[in-house]
Design an enzyme around this catalytic site. Structure first.
Site, PDB file in Angstrom:
ATOM      1  N   HIS A 133     -76.048  -6.795   7.610  1.00 19.65           N
ATOM      2  CA  HIS A 133     -76.157  -7.795   8.687  1.00 19.65           C
ATOM      3  C   HIS A 133     -77.081  -7.275   9.797  1.00 19.65           C
ATOM      4  O   HIS A 133     -77.983  -7.982  10.245  1.00 19.65           O
ATOM      5  CB  HIS A 133     -74.784  -8.138   9.273  1.00 19.65           C
ATOM      6  CG  HIS A 133     -74.889  -8.878  10.574  1.00 19.65           C
ATOM      7  ND1 HIS A 133     -75.203 -10.217  10.647  1.00 19.65           N
ATOM      8  CD2 HIS A 133     -74.807  -8.446  11.862  1.00 19.65           C
ATOM      9  CE1 HIS A 133     -75.284 -10.577  11.924  1.00 19.65           C
ATOM     10  NE2 HIS A 133     -75.052  -9.519  12.683  1.00 19.65           N
ATOM     11  N   HIS A 138     -80.985  -8.597  11.958  1.00 24.58           N
ATOM     12  CA  HIS A 138     -81.476  -8.458  13.339  1.00 24.58           C
ATOM     13  C   HIS A 138     -82.844  -7.783  13.471  1.00 24.58           C
ATOM     14  O   HIS A 138     -83.618  -8.149  14.353  1.00 24.58           O
ATOM     15  CB  HIS A 138     -80.479  -7.657  14.181  1.00 24.58           C
ATOM     16  CG  HIS A 138     -79.249  -8.423  14.562  1.00 24.58           C
ATOM     17  ND1 HIS A 138     -79.269  -9.450  15.480  1.00 24.58           N
ATOM     18  CD2 HIS A 138     -77.954  -8.324  14.157  1.00 24.58           C
ATOM     19  CE1 HIS A 138     -78.040  -9.936  15.626  1.00 24.58           C
ATOM     20  NE2 HIS A 138     -77.225  -9.288  14.829  1.00 24.58           N
ATOM     21  N   GLU A 179     -77.579 -14.816  17.185  1.00 21.98           N
ATOM     22  CA  GLU A 179     -76.788 -14.829  15.950  1.00 21.98           C
ATOM     23  C   GLU A 179     -76.949 -16.116  15.137  1.00 21.98           C
ATOM     24  O   GLU A 179     -77.048 -16.061  13.919  1.00 21.98           O
ATOM     25  CB  GLU A 179     -75.299 -14.608  16.267  1.00 21.98           C
ATOM     26  CG  GLU A 179     -74.977 -13.225  16.844  1.00 21.98           C
ATOM     27  CD  GLU A 179     -75.154 -12.063  15.852  1.00 21.98           C
ATOM     28  OE1 GLU A 179     -75.397 -12.303  14.651  1.00 21.98           O
ATOM     29  OE2 GLU A 179     -75.067 -10.909  16.315  1.00 21.98           O
ATOM     30  N   SER A 198     -78.347 -13.475   7.466  1.00 21.84           N
ATOM     31  CA  SER A 198     -77.733 -12.445   6.623  1.00 21.84           C
ATOM     32  C   SER A 198     -76.618 -13.042   5.762  1.00 21.84           C
ATOM     33  O   SER A 198     -75.917 -12.296   5.081  1.00 21.84           O
ATOM     34  CB  SER A 198     -77.203 -11.292   7.486  1.00 21.84           C
ATOM     35  OG  SER A 198     -76.245 -11.768   8.417  1.00 21.84           O
TER      36      SER A 198
HETATM   37  N1  HBI Z   1     -70.754  -4.179  18.678  1.00 18.99           N
HETATM   38  N2  HBI Z   1     -71.762  -3.159  16.879  1.00 18.99           N
HETATM   39  C1  HBI Z   1     -71.595  -4.243  17.651  1.00 18.99           C
HETATM   40  N3  HBI Z   1     -72.291  -5.381  17.358  1.00 18.99           N
HETATM   41  C2  HBI Z   1     -72.149  -6.505  18.117  1.00 18.99           C
HETATM   42  O1  HBI Z   1     -72.800  -7.524  17.834  1.00 18.99           O
HETATM   43  C3  HBI Z   1     -71.263  -6.464  19.213  1.00 18.99           C
HETATM   44  C4  HBI Z   1     -70.572  -5.269  19.480  1.00 18.99           C
HETATM   45  N4  HBI Z   1     -69.729  -5.213  20.505  1.00 18.99           N
HETATM   46  C5  HBI Z   1     -69.530  -6.324  21.412  1.00 18.99           C
HETATM   47  C6  HBI Z   1     -70.255  -7.530  21.041  1.00 18.99           C
HETATM   48  N5  HBI Z   1     -71.073  -7.568  20.014  1.00 18.99           N
HETATM   49  C7  HBI Z   1     -70.084  -8.809  21.804  1.00 18.99           C
HETATM   50  O2  HBI Z   1     -68.721  -8.989  22.070  1.00 18.99           O
HETATM   51  C8  HBI Z   1     -70.936  -8.833  23.057  1.00 18.99           C
HETATM   52  O3  HBI Z   1     -72.192  -9.382  22.690  1.00 18.99           O
HETATM   53  C9  HBI Z   1     -70.321  -9.679  24.137  1.00 18.99           C
HETATM   54 FE    FE Z   2     -75.146  -9.557  14.738  1.00 20.79          FE
END
Ligand code: HBI
Ligand code: FE
Length: 285
Positions: A133, A138, A179, A198
């Site tokens: 993913h 990304h 996303e 993805s």
């Molecule tokens: N951690 N690895 C990872 N990937 C994410 O997309 C991610 C995260 N922690 C918090 C989060 N996304 C979301 O809750 C924030 O964008 C608000």
């Molecule tokens: Fe993501």
């Protein structure tokens, strides 16, 4: 990826203590087993067919330059290409990391990518972002200067949003763009969101299914709209072009947050007065 539930949902939930305060871990590329590279290759081959003709041109161009068809990519090699293009790099993390940690990485042009890969019996569904993913979904868009600046600005704005009690509205913007975003390209709707690109089944669904709403992008509308974390999205928002994302990096969101927090939240599937609904062009019988 998920709001609030971040730490609880972590694969090593319940008292997991990271070795490093920024939650990064070594990628340890040499420890991936042949079966794990096979999972990557399978996912890649299935997905390349899905994204052709559906992903926006910038995604396809970025993907092409990365050369990641054959095996789980080494992050050092990926970073040579990515850093030269936009100054971003990928760092390995165990899975979801706390919001503040996530924002801090993005603000410094580091994209936290899950180190692990899903199992062969989980090709279609998993809750936490894995290396497929994060890298396939990304990194191609992080090769694009507009997305590179937008995601950095999201990281910078994250802590401020939290202080203003507006983390949810900001996270919805990320969700419905980075996303699950759609974009107009030469009069057609294309995908740029990593959560869609993805996913084997959501890629055709997002563009071709008659079920979900597709609504022309409106910042305030997006910030008011809940999203699904457990199923296909009920609504996708369509940007007029990717450059539009740069407007959001220049704008002061504080007055917008105040307006959004004073209005009712919308459910994921709601269509309201003022929505500019994008209709699928139905082929003639
Ligand atoms: N951690 N690895 C990872 N990937 C994410 O997309 C991610 C995260 N922690 C918090 C989060 N996304 C979301 O809750 C924030 O964008 C608000
Ligand atoms: Fe993501």
């Amino acid at each position: 990826m998920l709001l609030q539930t971040t730490v609880e949902l972590h694969g090593k939930a319940g008292g997991y203590v990271p070795d490093r305060p920024d939650w990064t871990i070594p990628q340890d590329w040499d420890t991936y087993r042949p079966a794990e590279h096979d999972v990557w290759r399978t996912l890649y081959q299935r997905q390349i067919k899905q994204v052709k003709g559906r992903a926006c041109a910038d995604f396809m161009a970025g993907l092409d330059r990365l050369n990641i068809a054959d095996e789980i990519p080494r992050f050092e090699r990926l970073n040579d290409i990515l850093h030269a293009a936009t100054g971003w790099q990928v760092v390995a993390v165990p899975g979801l990391v706390p919001d503040e940690v996530f924002f801090e990485h993005l603000a410094n042009r580091r994209f936290p990518a899950g180190q692990f890969i899903r199992r062969a019996d989980q090709l279609d569904y998993l809750q936490e972002p894995d290396v497929f993913h994060d890298v396939f979904g990304h990194v191609p868009m992080l090769m694009h200067p507009v997305m590179a600046d937008f995601i950095q600005a999201y990281g910078q704005g994250g802590l401020r949003a939290k202080a203003l009690g507006a983390l949810e509205p900001l996270a919805r913007l990320y969700w419905y763009t980075v996303e699950f975003g759609l974009v107009f390209e030469a009069g057609e709707v294309r995908i740029f969101g990593a959560g869609i690109l993805s996913s084997y089944s959501e890629t055709p669904y997002a563009l071709e299914s008659p079920v979900p709403n597709r609504i022309a992008f409106d910042l305030e509308r997006v910030m008011r709209t809940r999203y699904r974390i457990d199923d296909f999205q009920e609504t996708y928002f369509v940007l007029p072009d990717l450059e539009r994302l740069l407007n959001f990096t220049q704008e002061d969101f504080a007055p917008l947050y105040a307006r959004v927090l004073n209005q009712p939240t919308l459910e994921a599937g709601d269509v309201i007065a003022g929505d500019d609904v994008v209709h699928l062009s139905v082929p003639m019988p």
